[in-house]
Design a protein around this motif. Structure first.
Motif, short mmCIF file in Angstrom:
data_model
loop_
_atom_site.label_atom_id
_atom_site.label_comp_id
_atom_site.label_asym_id
_atom_site.label_seq_id
_atom_site.Cartn_x
_atom_site.Cartn_y
_atom_site.Cartn_z
N LEU A 1 0.84 -1.20 0.00
CA LEU A 1 0.00 0.00 0.00
C LEU A 1 0.87 1.24 0.00
CD1 LEU A 1 -2.75 1.43 0.26
CD2 LEU A 1 -2.53 1.22 2.74
N VAL A 2 0.64 2.12 -0.98
CA VAL A 2 1.32 3.40 -1.06
C VAL A 2 0.27 4.49 -0.89
CG1 VAL A 2 2.69 4.97 -2.49
CG2 VAL A 2 3.12 2.50 -2.56
N GLU A 3 0.42 5.31 0.13
CA GLU A 3 -0.59 6.32 0.46
C GLU A 3 -0.58 7.46 -0.57
OE1 GLU A 3 -3.70 7.86 2.91
OE2 GLU A 3 -2.69 5.92 2.89
N VAL A 4 -1.76 7.75 -1.11
CA VAL A 4 -1.95 8.89 -2.01
C VAL A 4 -2.30 10.10 -1.16
CG1 VAL A 4 -3.47 9.87 -3.78
CG2 VAL A 4 -2.61 7.53 -4.02
N ARG A 5 -1.61 11.20 -1.35
CA ARG A 5 -1.80 12.36 -0.47
C ARG A 5 -2.29 13.62 -1.18
NH1 ARG A 5 0.27 10.87 4.36
NH2 ARG A 5 1.82 9.19 4.36
N THR A 6 -2.28 13.65 -2.50
CA THR A 6 -2.75 14.83 -3.23
C THR A 6 -3.63 14.39 -4.39
OG1 THR A 6 -1.03 14.99 -4.96
CG2 THR A 6 -0.47 15.86 -2.77
N ASN A 7 -4.40 15.35 -4.94
CA ASN A 7 -5.29 15.01 -6.06
C ASN A 7 -4.54 14.92 -7.38
OD1 ASN A 7 -4.79 17.69 -6.57
ND2 ASN A 7 -6.93 18.30 -6.71
#
Length: 203
Positions: free
Chosen positions: A31-37
């Motif tokens: 799992l790689v966290e997405v932090r921006t749109n």
């Protein structure tokens, strides 16, 4: 490093559906966290990307090296109908702060899901235990719920029972934070600008 990588967020319904499915089926992944749109939510294996839950199901089922993903015969049709009718309602109502938009359509679809549950052999869409359809639908319904008037106890009884049972599953408790204004605001910041623009009511 796992062959499968999920780029997602614990606040995003598509990510949540994929997380629940991968964990429930014991499919190894990173799992790689997405932090921006600016970062796209997707399940990826090399150059192959699945950006929706339906794409993820097809992708997992087509890869013989992965654990089998069981699905009922009509799962794909139900998820497609849901994506076509309810997801736009979610964006128009919840993310634009206009909860009255499309409520009639939502309740019609609620009745449709109630009828499907009525034909199940257990309290879940998957029967006696949750399965693909449960994981695909719950993150959306869980987020829409707080914006809608309380449903009468005698209405959609099975669906209300399903929501309660899903919310208490150890896997759901572990992976999904409760939806409130703060978590919705975090999610809004992850939605691509063109998606919000598409559903924002014109003044």
């Amino acid at each position: 490093m796992s062959a499968l990588t999920l780029y997602g967020s614990v606040h995003d319904p598509i990510s949540q559906s994929m997380m629940l499915l991968l964990q429930a089926k014991n499919i190894p992944h990173e799992l790689v966290e997405v932090r921006t749109n600016k970062e796209a939510v997707r399940l990826q294996n090399g150059k192959v990307r699945a950006k929706t839950f339906l794409e993820a199901i097809r992708f997992l089922e087509s890869d013989a090296s992965l654990a089998a993903v069981h699905k009922r015969e009509n799962t794909e049709k139900i998820l497609t109908d849901f994506a076509d009718n309810i997801e736009p309602l979610f964006y128009r109502s919840v993310l634009t702060g206009n909860p009255r938009e499309g409520l009639d359509l939502f309740f019609e679809s609620i009745s449709y899901l109630e009828n499907i549950l009525d034909g199940s052999v257990g309290p879940f869409f998957g029967g006696k235990a949750p399965d693909v359809l449960d994981y695909g639908l719950y993150p959306w319904i869980e987020k829409v719920g707080p914006w809608l008037p309380k449903t009468e106890r005698r209405e959609c009884v099975k669906l209300q029972t399903w929501v309660r049972k899903m919310s208490r599953l150890p896997l759901v408790v572990k992976l999904m934070p409760d939806t409130d204004k703060e978590t919705l605001d975090i999610y809004k910041r992850l939605v691509p600008d063109d998606t919000l623009l598409k559903f924002t009511p014109k003044s």
